[in-house]
Motif scaffolding. Structure first.
Motif, PDB file in Angstrom:
ATOM      1  N   THR A 217       0.868  -1.253  -0.075  1.00 30.90           N
ATOM      2  CA  THR A 217      -0.110  -0.209   0.134  1.00 30.90           C
ATOM      3  C   THR A 217       0.666   1.119  -0.158  1.00 30.90           C
ATOM      4  O   THR A 217       2.047   1.324   0.191  1.00 30.90           O
ATOM      5  CB  THR A 217      -1.010   0.203   1.173  1.00 30.90           C
ATOM      6  N   LEU A 233      -3.791   3.806  -0.456  1.00 26.18           N
ATOM      7  CA  LEU A 233      -3.909   3.351  -1.834  1.00 26.18           C
ATOM      8  C   LEU A 233      -3.245   2.043  -1.875  1.00 26.18           C
ATOM      9  O   LEU A 233      -2.491   1.871  -1.881  1.00 26.18           O
ATOM     10  CB  LEU A 233      -3.222   4.377  -2.562  1.00 26.18           C
ATOM     11  N   CYS A 263       2.041   2.682 -11.428  1.00 29.61           N
ATOM     12  CA  CYS A 263       0.704   3.198 -11.571  1.00 29.61           C
ATOM     13  C   CYS A 263       0.475   4.567 -11.126  1.00 29.61           C
ATOM     14  O   CYS A 263       1.433   5.115 -10.536  1.00 29.61           O
ATOM     15  CB  CYS A 263      -0.027   2.347 -10.040  1.00 29.61           C
ATOM     16  N   TRP A 265      -2.127   7.417  -9.386  1.00 28.59           N
ATOM     17  CA  TRP A 265      -2.736   7.613  -8.212  1.00 28.59           C
ATOM     18  C   TRP A 265      -3.169   9.087  -8.132  1.00 28.59           C
ATOM     19  O   TRP A 265      -2.281   9.910  -8.425  1.00 28.59           O
ATOM     20  CB  TRP A 265      -2.329   7.217  -6.986  1.00 28.59           C
ATOM     21  N   ASP A 266      -4.473   9.368  -7.881  1.00 30.06           N
ATOM     22  CA  ASP A 266      -4.819  10.729  -7.497  1.00 30.06           C
ATOM     23  C   ASP A 266      -5.548  10.422  -5.959  1.00 30.06           C
ATOM     24  O   ASP A 266      -6.674   9.752  -6.035  1.00 30.06           O
ATOM     25  CB  ASP A 266      -5.651  11.332  -8.472  1.00 30.06           C
ATOM     26  N   TYR A 267      -4.791  10.732  -4.891  1.00 34.17           N
ATOM     27  CA  TYR A 267      -5.489  10.538  -3.729  1.00 34.17           C
ATOM     28  C   TYR A 267      -6.619  11.326  -3.485  1.00 34.17           C
ATOM     29  O   TYR A 267      -7.383  11.097  -2.430  1.00 34.17           O
ATOM     30  CB  TYR A 267      -4.396  10.504  -2.708  1.00 34.17           C
ATOM     31  N   ASP A 271     -12.157   7.213  -6.397  1.00 36.60           N
ATOM     32  CA  ASP A 271     -11.162   6.074  -7.157  1.00 36.60           C
ATOM     33  C   ASP A 271      -9.904   6.388  -7.532  1.00 36.60           C
ATOM     34  O   ASP A 271      -9.571   7.109  -8.405  1.00 36.60           O
ATOM     35  CB  ASP A 271     -12.075   5.706  -8.180  1.00 36.60           C
ATOM     36  N   ALA A 272      -8.920   6.025  -6.418  1.00 43.12           N
ATOM     37  CA  ALA A 272      -7.496   6.908  -6.395  1.00 43.12           C
ATOM     38  C   ALA A 272      -6.632   6.298  -7.658  1.00 43.12           C
ATOM     39  O   ALA A 272      -6.057   7.008  -8.272  1.00 43.12           O
ATOM     40  CB  ALA A 272      -7.072   6.325  -5.288  1.00 43.12           C
ATOM     41  N   LEU A 273      -6.911   5.113  -8.199  1.00 44.20           N
ATOM     42  CA  LEU A 273      -5.914   4.432  -9.106  1.00 44.20           C
ATOM     43  C   LEU A 273      -6.363   4.992 -10.741  1.00 44.20           C
ATOM     44  O   LEU A 273      -7.562   4.651 -11.075  1.00 44.20           O
ATOM     45  CB  LEU A 273      -6.058   2.976  -9.394  1.00 44.20           C
ATOM     46  N   ARG A 276      -2.527   2.619 -15.191  1.00 44.59           N
ATOM     47  CA  ARG A 276      -1.698   1.617 -14.769  1.00 44.59           C
ATOM     48  C   ARG A 276      -0.754   1.107 -16.016  1.00 44.59           C
ATOM     49  O   ARG A 276      -1.360   0.997 -17.143  1.00 44.59           O
ATOM     50  CB  ARG A 276      -2.355   0.358 -14.225  1.00 44.59           C
TER      51      ARG A 276
END
Lengths: 318, 361
Positions: A217, A233, A263, A265-267, A271-273, A276
């Motif tokens: 994570t 995440l 990957c 991500w947008d924290y 939906d963070a991912l 990819r």
């Protein structure tokens, strides 16, 4: 999309802060376990040269685990070597007179190097001998040694806003925030239950740190309320090796993992991912986002390839 | 890095994100100029703030959070109590200080709480404590006195010597390991030598005397041995002998069976041979009669041929008999399957009975 094949296994890739088509790659032979190392400085294809080309390369006696571009001189590189030394390379000088400096103080492998973006005269090295050392180019020895971790320190990163604050991620499962003016660490965050392999500060929020751990994570923390992370995440299949915040968008970050994927991500999103890429065929261990070109990503892995691509495109496409 | 260095040095921007960071380069120079001019003001962010900022709001903000990167929570007493209990445990007492610290850190205690817990628990390792203090240079008194120095100055000094001591401790432990290994090897050697000596002195004579006893007993007490209860070995020997006798009987019986069978077969063969001979004679006689009847001119040849035929058939039948007898002999040696051998041996026999011409080549 340019692809470069290195003779050794890749360990780290960094874009130059001065030239938008330049990047440096740290590689080590035999997956970094034993053998030589090499630093490649690559030029991305432009109108003049259609192919990715190697500007310079430096051989080292031991594997190179990480490197950092200098913020003060456009031709200086700081390399963290597996024999514990920190070597400074100058691209403007011929390879015979490189490295211009070699600092050997760590008793174990030096795992990461980071240059101070605010003061621009000092840099940090994190080592498996549980210590972080602060150096400047003009001094022959380290300025400070920060020894508080109980296990290998995998990464030490400067705060992009505050000149004297940095964070270190260690195998003792804690993230420590330090202030250079204080004798010890100022904050101890038990971020994960397993080793923390990487950390990075948010370029837009100076109190926000992301940590990447062996427990697959990435946790995003606010140091003002560090008991609970802002977000966790998950999505990687194996340990996350590196995490980097984007210099262009606040919530965006990129991570690479032993599951061979990179990957995005947008924290801040539910939906963070958000992306990819599984272009690597071995552990993906190094990733970087360009400061000068928005959306330009570079990654390297143990499959001896360096990919540079624009976010949203296929890294392997030509 | 162009965009990062464009961050203005105003500390308020540190608390609120500045969205306009896609800056052109002239602001970069501005920022670097501003930065160079007020390095003294930035430290104020992290120490008890001096009102050097323009706005009072900023100052109050700074005062409430002197540094964002420091634990501003008060010490949690329950956490300290738990830590004291942990540190007082006898097993924990034996572990290096650095491991205790890292355990407490992993549990989420702040530095102040950990140091408070360490202060409350009397340290049972006077050597560790005294060496740390000596290296500290601040407190040179005995181990029981805890330093009253500020917490933060103790930390790096204690951290460095505890780390050094833990490393020394582990190294001495390693040395102990080596000496332990040497001791173990020595002990093993001594014990081996001792057992060898014991074997030499005690067990071998015992063995010899036992052998002598056996020999003497055999010579003197033969009769007694016979009359008295037989030993296990003798019982076993007797049992073996009985078994051997039984096996011999069985073998004899099987051999007799075989012999009788052979005799039967021989008689049968002789009988068939005789029959063969009879048939041959009859055949020859019939052929002779035919020839006599049909061919009065060629008398000599037919009569000449027939006795030869007769002789040849007799010799061939003898040969076949010998051949099969050899087969029988070879098969009787293998006493495992006498009945099965009878059938294949009889099988060719009717053939020869049917086709005497096959033996003529």
């Amino acid at each position: 999309m340019p692809v470069f094949k290195t003779p050794f296994n890749g360990y780290s890739v960094k874009f130059s802060p001065f030239y938008e088509s330049r990047l440096a790659v740290a590689t080590a032979q035999n997956f970094g376990i034993l053998g030589n190392g090499r630093i490649h400085v690559l030029d991305l294809p432009s109108s003049t040269s259609p192919q990715i080309s190697e500007l310079a390369s430096f051989d080292t006696a031991d594997g190179v685990y990480d490197l950092a571009w200098s913020e003060s001189h456009d031709s200086l590189l700081v390399a963290a070597i597996a024999d514990g030394s920190i070597k400074i390379y100058d691209l403007s000088l011929p390879p015979t007179s490189n490295p211009i400096r070699s600092f050997l103080e760590h008793s174990r492998e030096a795992h990461s190097a980071d240059y101070n973006p605010v003061r621009r005269d000092s840099f940090l090295s994190a080592s498996w001998d549980d210590s972080v050392k602060l150096w400047t180019l003009d001094r022959p020895t380290s300025v400070r040694t920060f020894k508080e971790h109980a296990y290998c320190v995998y990464s030490a990163v400067w705060n992009p806003r505050h000149a004297d604050v940095f964070a270190s991620a260690s195998g003792d499962c804690t993230l420590r925030v330090w202030d250079v003016r204080e004798p010890g660490s100022t904050m101890i965050i038990p971020a994960h239950d397993f080793e923390i392999l990487s950390c990075d500060w948010n370029k837009y929020d100076d109190c926000c740190i992301a940590t990447a751990s062996v427990d697959k994570t990435i946790k995003v923390w606010d140091v003002r309320s560090y008991r609970v992370p802002i977000s966790v995440l998950s999505g990687h299949g194996y340990a996350v090796r590196k995490v980097r915040f984007s210099p262009h968008r606040q919530g965006l970050m990129v991570s690479c993992s032993y599951d061979m994927t990179v990957c995005l991500w947008d924290y801040m999103l539910e939906d963070a991912l958000v992306g990819r890429y599984d272009h690597h065929t071995e552990f993906a261990v190094g990733v970087d986002m360009s400061v000068l070109v928005e959306g330009l990503l570079a990654s390297t892995g143990w499959d001896e390839f360096v990919y540079v691509w624009q976010n949203g495109t296929d890294p392997r496409a030509f | 890095m162009a965009t990062q260095s464009a961050a203005p040095p105003n500390p308020t921007d540190g608390n609120q994100p500045n969205p306009e960071l896609a800056q052109p380069t002239n602001q970069d120079q501005q920022a670097s100029g501003a930065e160079a001019s007020n390095p003294k003001s930035t430290p104020s962010l992290f120490v008890n703030s001096e009102p050097m900022r323009e706005s009072g709001a900023e100052a109050s903000n700074l005062k409430s959070t002197p540094s964002v990167f420091v634990n501003s929570e008060p010490m949690r007493e329950e956490q300290v109590q738990n830590a004291v209990k942990f540190l007082s445990h006898p097993k924990v007492r034996g572990s290096p200080v650095i491991f205790r610290r890292s355990f407490l850190e992993k549990k989420g205690l702040t530095k102040e709480e950990i140091d408070e817990a360490f202060r409350r628990v009397p340290d049972p390792q006077p050597s560790v404590q005294s060496t740390s203090f000596n290296q500290d240079g601040q407190v040179n008194s005995s181990s029981s006195i805890q330093p009253q120095a500020p917490v933060q100055t103790l930390q790096p000094a204690a951290a460095a010597p505890t780390a050094a001591i833990s490393s020394v401790g582990t190294s001495t432990r390693f040395r102990f390991h080596w000496s332990h290994a040497i001791l173990a090897v020595g002990l093993l050697a001594v014990s081996g030598a001792g057992t060898a000596v014991v074997v030499k002195n005690a067990i071998l004579p015992r063995l010899k005397s036992w052998i002598r006893k056996v020999v003497s007993e055999e010579g003197n007490d033969l009769a007694e041995k016979k009359d008295s209860k037989p030993s296990l070995a003798e019982e076993a020997a007797a049992a073996a002998k009985a078994a051997a006798a039984a096996a011999a009987d069985v073998a004899k019986a099987s051999q007799e069976m075989l012999r009788s069978r052979n005799d039967e077969k021989r008689f049968f063969e002789e009988f068939t041979n005789l029959l063969d001979v009879q048939v041959q004679e009859m055949k020859s006689m019939s052929s002779a009669i035919n020839k006599l009847e049909g061919q009065t001119n060629t008398q000599g040849k037919a009569s000449f041929v027939d006795p030869e035929d007769h002789r040849v058939t007799i010799s061939s039948s003898k040969q076949s008999y010998v051949h099969h007898k050899a087969d029988y002999d070879s098969r009787s040696v293998r006493s495992s399957s006498p009945p099965t051998s009878a059938e294949p041996s009889t099988a060719p026999h009717p053939k020869s009975y049917m086709d005497p011409e096959t033996f003529y080549h």
